[in-house]
Scaffold this motif. Structure first.
Motif, short mmCIF file in Angstrom:
data_model
loop_
_atom_site.label_atom_id
_atom_site.label_comp_id
_atom_site.label_asym_id
_atom_site.label_seq_id
_atom_site.Cartn_x
_atom_site.Cartn_y
_atom_site.Cartn_z
N VAL A 66 -1.24 54.83 -2.57
CA VAL A 66 -1.60 56.03 -1.81
C VAL A 66 -3.03 55.87 -1.32
CG1 VAL A 66 -1.98 58.53 -1.92
CG2 VAL A 66 0.00 57.51 -3.08
N VAL A 67 -3.21 55.92 0.01
CA VAL A 67 -4.53 55.70 0.58
C VAL A 67 -5.12 56.95 1.24
CG1 VAL A 67 -4.21 53.23 0.93
CG2 VAL A 67 -3.56 54.82 2.75
N GLY A 68 -4.36 58.02 1.31
CA GLY A 68 -4.90 59.24 1.90
C GLY A 68 -3.80 60.15 2.40
N THR A 69 -4.23 61.19 3.11
CA THR A 69 -3.28 62.15 3.69
C THR A 69 -3.65 62.40 5.14
OG1 THR A 69 -4.63 64.05 3.01
CG2 THR A 69 -2.86 63.36 1.51
N ARG A 70 -2.68 62.90 5.87
CA ARG A 70 -2.88 63.32 7.26
C ARG A 70 -2.32 64.73 7.35
NH1 ARG A 70 0.48 60.09 10.08
NH2 ARG A 70 -0.98 58.38 9.93
N TYR A 71 -3.17 65.67 7.71
CA TYR A 71 -2.80 67.08 7.80
C TYR A 71 -2.73 67.45 9.26
CZ TYR A 71 -3.23 72.14 6.96
OH TYR A 71 -3.03 73.49 6.92
N GLY A 72 -1.66 68.09 9.68
CA GLY A 72 -1.53 68.46 11.08
C GLY A 72 -0.97 69.85 11.26
N ARG A 73 -1.42 70.50 12.32
CA ARG A 73 -0.92 71.83 12.63
C ARG A 73 -0.77 71.93 14.14
NH1 ARG A 73 -4.01 77.01 10.47
NH2 ARG A 73 -4.15 75.56 8.78
N VAL A 138 3.20 73.30 10.08
CA VAL A 138 2.15 72.59 9.36
C VAL A 138 2.79 71.37 8.71
CG1 VAL A 138 0.49 72.76 7.48
CG2 VAL A 138 0.97 74.75 8.89
N SER A 139 2.17 70.21 8.89
CA SER A 139 2.73 69.01 8.26
C SER A 139 1.64 68.30 7.47
CB SER A 139 3.33 68.06 9.30
OG SER A 139 2.32 67.55 10.14
N ILE A 140 2.08 67.64 6.41
CA ILE A 140 1.19 66.83 5.59
C ILE A 140 1.88 65.50 5.36
CG2 ILE A 140 2.06 67.84 3.43
CD1 ILE A 140 -1.57 66.84 3.87
N THR A 141 1.16 64.43 5.56
CA THR A 141 1.68 63.08 5.36
C THR A 141 0.88 62.40 4.28
OG1 THR A 141 2.34 62.93 7.67
CG2 THR A 141 2.14 60.86 6.47
N VAL A 142 1.56 61.86 3.28
CA VAL A 142 0.91 61.02 2.28
C VAL A 142 0.97 59.61 2.83
CG1 VAL A 142 1.01 60.12 -0.07
CG2 VAL A 142 1.47 62.54 0.35
N ARG A 143 -0.20 59.07 3.11
CA ARG A 143 -0.29 57.73 3.70
C ARG A 143 -0.35 56.69 2.59
NH1 ARG A 143 -4.84 57.38 7.62
NH2 ARG A 143 -3.61 55.68 8.42
N ARG A 144 0.43 55.63 2.78
CA ARG A 144 0.51 54.57 1.78
C ARG A 144 0.19 53.22 2.39
NH1 ARG A 144 6.31 56.11 -0.79
NH2 ARG A 144 6.04 58.34 -0.77
N ALA A 145 -0.37 52.35 1.57
CA ALA A 145 -0.71 50.99 2.01
C ALA A 145 0.50 50.08 1.87
CB ALA A 145 -1.87 50.45 1.17
N GLY A 146 0.46 48.99 2.57
CA GLY A 146 1.50 47.97 2.43
C GLY A 146 2.80 48.36 3.10
N GLU A 147 3.88 47.87 2.51
CA GLU A 147 5.22 48.03 3.08
C GLU A 147 5.85 49.39 2.77
OE1 GLU A 147 7.07 45.49 4.75
OE2 GLU A 147 5.17 44.41 4.86
N PRO A 149 6.73 53.07 3.08
CA PRO A 149 6.58 54.01 4.20
C PRO A 149 5.85 55.29 3.78
CG PRO A 149 8.85 53.98 3.42
CD PRO A 149 8.11 52.91 2.66
N ASP A 150 5.12 55.86 4.74
CA ASP A 150 4.47 57.15 4.51
C ASP A 150 5.54 58.22 4.31
OD1 ASP A 150 2.16 55.77 5.03
OD2 ASP A 150 1.82 56.66 7.00
N ARG A 151 5.16 59.31 3.66
CA ARG A 151 6.09 60.42 3.44
C ARG A 151 5.49 61.69 4.02
NH1 ARG A 151 9.12 64.24 3.20
NH2 ARG A 151 10.62 64.65 1.58
#
Length: 177
Positions: A66-73, A138-147, A149-151
């Motif tokens: 887990v490398v971070g999140t992306r928050y969007g509205r 409102v969306s939130i994405t958990v960003r992941r490194a490597g292969e 996939p983000d969720r």
């Protein structure tokens, strides 16, 4: 609201061990999404005939991937001005057909009067049902490194508690201290 929260907690309880603390939860779109201090749970239920099926998805936030999140509205406004203008034009056209049909004698009279009423009715409906709406999922994405996939999870407008809790937990877990 308290009854709904306790119902959510009773559904979530078997899936959250005592050492994890529930941070936030939201119900919507056929599922319960909950954030603990370690992971995000999505519990969806579906009725199939006489069976009740429950599916649980768990995304671990403590993983090194887990490398971070992306928050969007989405806050774009959808104005209904065009729909109102079309409604007014159709109402005027319908009124002209109606009153013109009353002036005409012969076979076309009934058809013009009926067509005028229908067109005017559609115009009035379009005008009355035109609403200014705001799209604001409102969306939130958990960003992941490597292969891996983000969720991404998406919530209806105004439901920001769970996305904010996810972002906060990722920041706490992966802080440099």
């Amino acid at each position: 609201m308290a009854a709904k929260q306790s119902q959510d907690e009773s559904v979530l309880e078997p899936h959250i061990p005592p050492e994890e603390n529930l941070q936030a939860s939201a119900t919507g779109r056929g599922q319960i999404t909950a954030v603990t201090d370690r992971r995000v749970l999505s519990v969806s239920e579906a009725a199939s005939g006489t069976e009740q099926q429950r599916e649980v998805e768990s995304v671990l936030l403590t993983s090194d991937t887990v490398v971070g999140t992306r928050y969007g509205r989405t806050d774009s406004e959808n104005r209904a001005t065009l729909r109102r203008l079309v409604g007014i034009a159709l109402a005027i056209l319908g009124a002209l057909l109606f009153f013109g049909g009353l002036q005409v004698r012969g076979d076309a009279q009934g058809l013009l009067v009926l067509l005028g009423l229908v067109v005017a009715g559609i115009g009035v409906y379009l005008y009355m049902s035109a609403e200014d709406t705001m799209e604001g999922d409102v969306s939130i994405t958990v960003r992941r490194a490597g292969e891996i996939p983000d969720r991404t999870w998406t919530f209806p407008r105004g439901h920001t508690e769970v996305p904010q809790a996810i972002s906060e937990q990722v920041a706490k877990i992966h802080s440099p201290d």
